[in-house]
Design a protein around this motif. Structure first.
Motif, PDB file in Angstrom:
ATOM      1  N   SER A   7       9.086  34.578  34.237  1.00  0.00           N
ATOM      2  CA  SER A   7       7.705  34.898  34.590  1.00  0.00           C
ATOM      3  C   SER A   7       7.415  36.341  34.189  1.00  0.00           C
ATOM      4  O   SER A   7       8.314  37.173  34.142  1.00  0.00           O
ATOM      5  N   PHE A   8       6.140  36.616  33.916  1.00  0.00           N
ATOM      6  CA  PHE A   8       5.689  37.942  33.506  1.00  0.00           C
ATOM      7  C   PHE A   8       4.420  38.243  34.281  1.00  0.00           C
ATOM      8  O   PHE A   8       3.449  37.499  34.184  1.00  0.00           O
ATOM      9  N   THR A   9       4.438  39.296  35.100  1.00  0.00           N
ATOM     10  CA  THR A   9       3.290  39.618  35.938  1.00  0.00           C
ATOM     11  C   THR A   9       2.893  41.083  35.787  1.00  0.00           C
ATOM     12  O   THR A   9       3.729  41.929  35.465  1.00  0.00           O
ATOM     13  N   ALA A  10       1.622  41.343  36.039  1.00  0.00           N
ATOM     14  CA  ALA A  10       1.086  42.700  36.074  1.00  0.00           C
ATOM     15  C   ALA A  10       0.390  42.886  37.409  1.00  0.00           C
ATOM     16  O   ALA A  10      -0.363  42.012  37.841  1.00  0.00           O
ATOM     17  N   THR A  11       0.651  44.019  38.080  1.00  0.00           N
ATOM     18  CA  THR A  11       0.023  44.293  39.362  1.00  0.00           C
ATOM     19  C   THR A  11      -0.420  45.748  39.426  1.00  0.00           C
ATOM     20  O   THR A  11       0.188  46.618  38.796  1.00  0.00           O
ATOM     21  N   LEU A  12      -1.483  45.992  40.179  1.00  0.00           N
ATOM     22  CA  LEU A  12      -1.939  47.341  40.485  1.00  0.00           C
ATOM     23  C   LEU A  12      -1.625  47.629  41.941  1.00  0.00           C
ATOM     24  O   LEU A  12      -1.797  46.751  42.790  1.00  0.00           O
ATOM     25  N   ASP A  13      -1.193  48.844  42.256  1.00  0.00           N
ATOM     26  CA  ASP A  13      -0.913  49.166  43.656  1.00  0.00           C
ATOM     27  C   ASP A  13      -2.191  49.289  44.466  1.00  0.00           C
ATOM     28  O   ASP A  13      -2.173  49.163  45.683  1.00  0.00           O
ATOM     29  N   ARG A  14      -3.321  49.526  43.806  1.00  0.00           N
ATOM     30  CA  ARG A  14      -4.639  49.502  44.451  1.00  0.00           C
ATOM     31  C   ARG A  14      -5.694  49.269  43.387  1.00  0.00           C
ATOM     32  O   ARG A  14      -5.500  49.592  42.221  1.00  0.00           O
ATOM     33  N   GLU A  15      -6.817  48.692  43.781  1.00  0.00           N
ATOM     34  CA  GLU A  15      -7.851  48.319  42.820  1.00  0.00           C
ATOM     35  C   GLU A  15      -8.968  49.347  42.708  1.00  0.00           C
ATOM     36  O   GLU A  15      -9.736  49.314  41.757  1.00  0.00           O
ATOM     37  N   THR A  16      -9.088  50.253  43.683  1.00  0.00           N
ATOM     38  CA  THR A  16     -10.131  51.266  43.670  1.00  0.00           C
ATOM     39  C   THR A  16      -9.515  52.640  43.888  1.00  0.00           C
ATOM     40  O   THR A  16      -8.702  52.821  44.801  1.00  0.00           O
ATOM     41  N   VAL A  17      -9.890  53.592  43.038  1.00  0.00           N
ATOM     42  CA  VAL A  17      -9.417  54.966  43.162  1.00  0.00           C
ATOM     43  C   VAL A  17     -10.595  55.915  42.980  1.00  0.00           C
ATOM     44  O   VAL A  17     -11.632  55.548  42.431  1.00  0.00           O
ATOM     45  N   VAL A  47     -12.092  59.238  41.107  1.00  0.00           N
ATOM     46  CA  VAL A  47     -11.867  59.865  39.807  1.00  0.00           C
ATOM     47  C   VAL A  47     -10.827  60.976  39.964  1.00  0.00           C
ATOM     48  O   VAL A  47     -10.910  61.796  40.880  1.00  0.00           O
ATOM     49  N   GLY A  48      -9.827  60.976  39.105  1.00  0.00           N
ATOM     50  CA  GLY A  48      -8.754  61.967  39.155  1.00  0.00           C
ATOM     51  C   GLY A  48      -7.531  61.494  39.914  1.00  0.00           C
ATOM     52  O   GLY A  48      -6.449  62.048  39.756  1.00  0.00           O
ATOM     53  N   GLU A  49      -7.664  60.465  40.756  1.00  0.00           N
ATOM     54  CA  GLU A  49      -6.510  59.891  41.451  1.00  0.00           C
ATOM     55  C   GLU A  49      -5.798  58.911  40.527  1.00  0.00           C
ATOM     56  O   GLU A  49      -6.353  58.453  39.546  1.00  0.00           O
ATOM     57  N   THR A  50      -4.588  58.574  40.905  1.00  0.00           N
ATOM     58  CA  THR A  50      -3.762  57.707  40.061  1.00  0.00           C
ATOM     59  C   THR A  50      -3.478  56.382  40.756  1.00  0.00           C
ATOM     60  O   THR A  50      -3.147  56.354  41.937  1.00  0.00           O
ATOM     61  N   ALA A  51      -3.612  55.309  39.986  1.00  0.00           N
ATOM     62  CA  ALA A  51      -3.169  53.980  40.419  1.00  0.00           C
ATOM     63  C   ALA A  51      -1.937  53.639  39.583  1.00  0.00           C
ATOM     64  O   ALA A  51      -1.800  54.110  38.448  1.00  0.00           O
ATOM     65  N   THR A  52      -1.055  52.839  40.127  1.00  0.00           N
ATOM     66  CA  THR A  52       0.158  52.465  39.397  1.00  0.00           C
ATOM     67  C   THR A  52       0.076  51.021  38.940  1.00  0.00           C
ATOM     68  O   THR A  52      -0.132  50.111  39.754  1.00  0.00           O
ATOM     69  N   LEU A  53       0.236  50.820  37.644  1.00  0.00           N
ATOM     70  CA  LEU A  53       0.311  49.488  37.044  1.00  0.00           C
ATOM     71  C   LEU A  53       1.788  49.168  36.856  1.00  0.00           C
ATOM     72  O   LEU A  53       2.524  49.966  36.259  1.00  0.00           O
ATOM     73  N   PRO A  90     -16.155  57.893  36.501  1.00  0.00           N
ATOM     74  CA  PRO A  90     -16.348  56.703  37.337  1.00  0.00           C
ATOM     75  C   PRO A  90     -16.668  55.484  36.474  1.00  0.00           C
ATOM     76  O   PRO A  90     -17.188  55.630  35.371  1.00  0.00           O
ATOM     77  N   GLY A  91     -16.328  54.314  36.969  1.00  0.00           N
ATOM     78  CA  GLY A  91     -16.618  53.076  36.258  1.00  0.00           C
ATOM     79  C   GLY A  91     -15.556  52.026  36.515  1.00  0.00           C
ATOM     80  O   GLY A  91     -14.636  52.231  37.304  1.00  0.00           O
ATOM     81  N   GLU A  92     -15.707  50.899  35.822  1.00  0.00           N
ATOM     82  CA  GLU A  92     -14.735  49.810  35.925  1.00  0.00           C
ATOM     83  C   GLU A  92     -13.910  49.779  34.645  1.00  0.00           C
ATOM     84  O   GLU A  92     -14.459  49.824  33.545  1.00  0.00           O
ATOM     85  N   THR A  98     -11.317  50.034  39.544  1.00  0.00           N
ATOM     86  CA  THR A  98     -12.622  50.659  39.759  1.00  0.00           C
ATOM     87  C   THR A  98     -12.415  52.116  40.151  1.00  0.00           C
ATOM     88  O   THR A  98     -11.647  52.407  41.071  1.00  0.00           O
ATOM     89  N   ALA A  99     -13.104  53.013  39.439  1.00  0.00           N
ATOM     90  CA  ALA A  99     -13.045  54.439  39.746  1.00  0.00           C
ATOM     91  C   ALA A  99     -14.395  54.867  40.313  1.00  0.00           C
ATOM     92  O   ALA A  99     -15.440  54.569  39.729  1.00  0.00           O
ATOM     93  N   VAL A 100     -14.364  55.530  41.452  1.00  0.00           N
ATOM     94  CA  VAL A 100     -15.591  55.990  42.104  1.00  0.00           C
ATOM     95  C   VAL A 100     -15.598  57.515  42.144  1.00  0.00           C
ATOM     96  O   VAL A 100     -14.548  58.155  42.088  1.00  0.00           O
ATOM     97  N   LYS A 101     -16.804  58.082  42.253  1.00  0.00           N
ATOM     98  CA  LYS A 101     -16.941  59.535  42.361  1.00  0.00           C
ATOM     99  C   LYS A 101     -16.342  60.012  43.674  1.00  0.00           C
ATOM    100  O   LYS A 101     -16.411  59.319  44.688  1.00  0.00           O
ATOM    101  N   ALA A 102     -15.804  61.213  43.631  1.00  0.00           N
ATOM    102  CA  ALA A 102     -15.304  61.816  44.856  1.00  0.00           C
ATOM    103  C   ALA A 102     -16.495  62.198  45.719  1.00  0.00           C
ATOM    104  O   ALA A 102     -17.507  62.685  45.218  1.00  0.00           O
TER     105      ALA A 102
END
Length: 154
Positions: free
Chosen positions: A42-52, A54-60, A114-116, A139-143
């Motif tokens: 199996s091969f999967t991709a996951t994000l540790d969170r879906e919304t951050v 701007v300037g914060e980091t999400a892990t893929l 910001p954006g998707e 999804t990236a939102v403004k601080a």
């Protein structure tokens, strides 16, 4: 394999350095045998969170279970999204004679606007099988502006 392990456990000769080397050589060959066809990889991709913010980091995290890819894919570059490799890990476990193996690769995703952002499906050739991940959305939102305290200072 079970016979070899039992033989090694009860055979006094197997405790010699030559016997141990033979046992470890056999175990290494057995672990290197392509397991994708036998166990169904199996091969999967996951994000540790879906919304951050701007300037914060999400892990893929890209993860392959039950096989090994010829090469681990990477997410394609995107405008206003910094993608940085964070490293990889490999896990092999044997539980009651059942061998399981996984390989993971992590990427830091840092939006600058910001954006998707859509992480498209990624493909990997695993033991002759072409496996594909599901696309993901970040999804990236403004601080938010800092709130003023009760004295009117920021």
């Amino acid at each position: 394999m079970r016979r070899l392990l039992l033989w090694a456990k009860f055979n006094p000769r197997s405790r010699s350095p030559a016997g141990l080397r033979l046992l470890f050589a056999f175990a290494a060959l057995w672990l290197c045998f392509p397991t994708a066809a036998l166990l169904g990889a199996s091969f999967t991709a996951t994000l540790d969170r879906e919304t951050v913010t701007v300037g914060e980091t999400a892990t893929l995290t890209l993860r392959i279970d039950g096989g090994e890819a010829k090469s681990m894919p990477a997410p394609p570059p995107q405008a206003n999204l910094q993608i940085t490799g964070q490293g990889s890990s490999r896990n092999i476990s044997i539980d009651n004679g059942q061998v399981s193996a996984s390989v993971s690769q992590s990427f830091a995703l840092t939006p600058t606007q910001p954006g998707e952002y859509i992480i498209p499906s990624l493909r990997a050739d695993i033991g002759g099988q072409l496996l594909t991940t599901q696309p993901l959305k970040l999804t990236a939102v403004k601080a938010s502006a800092p709130a003023a305290d009760s004295s009117g200072e920021k």
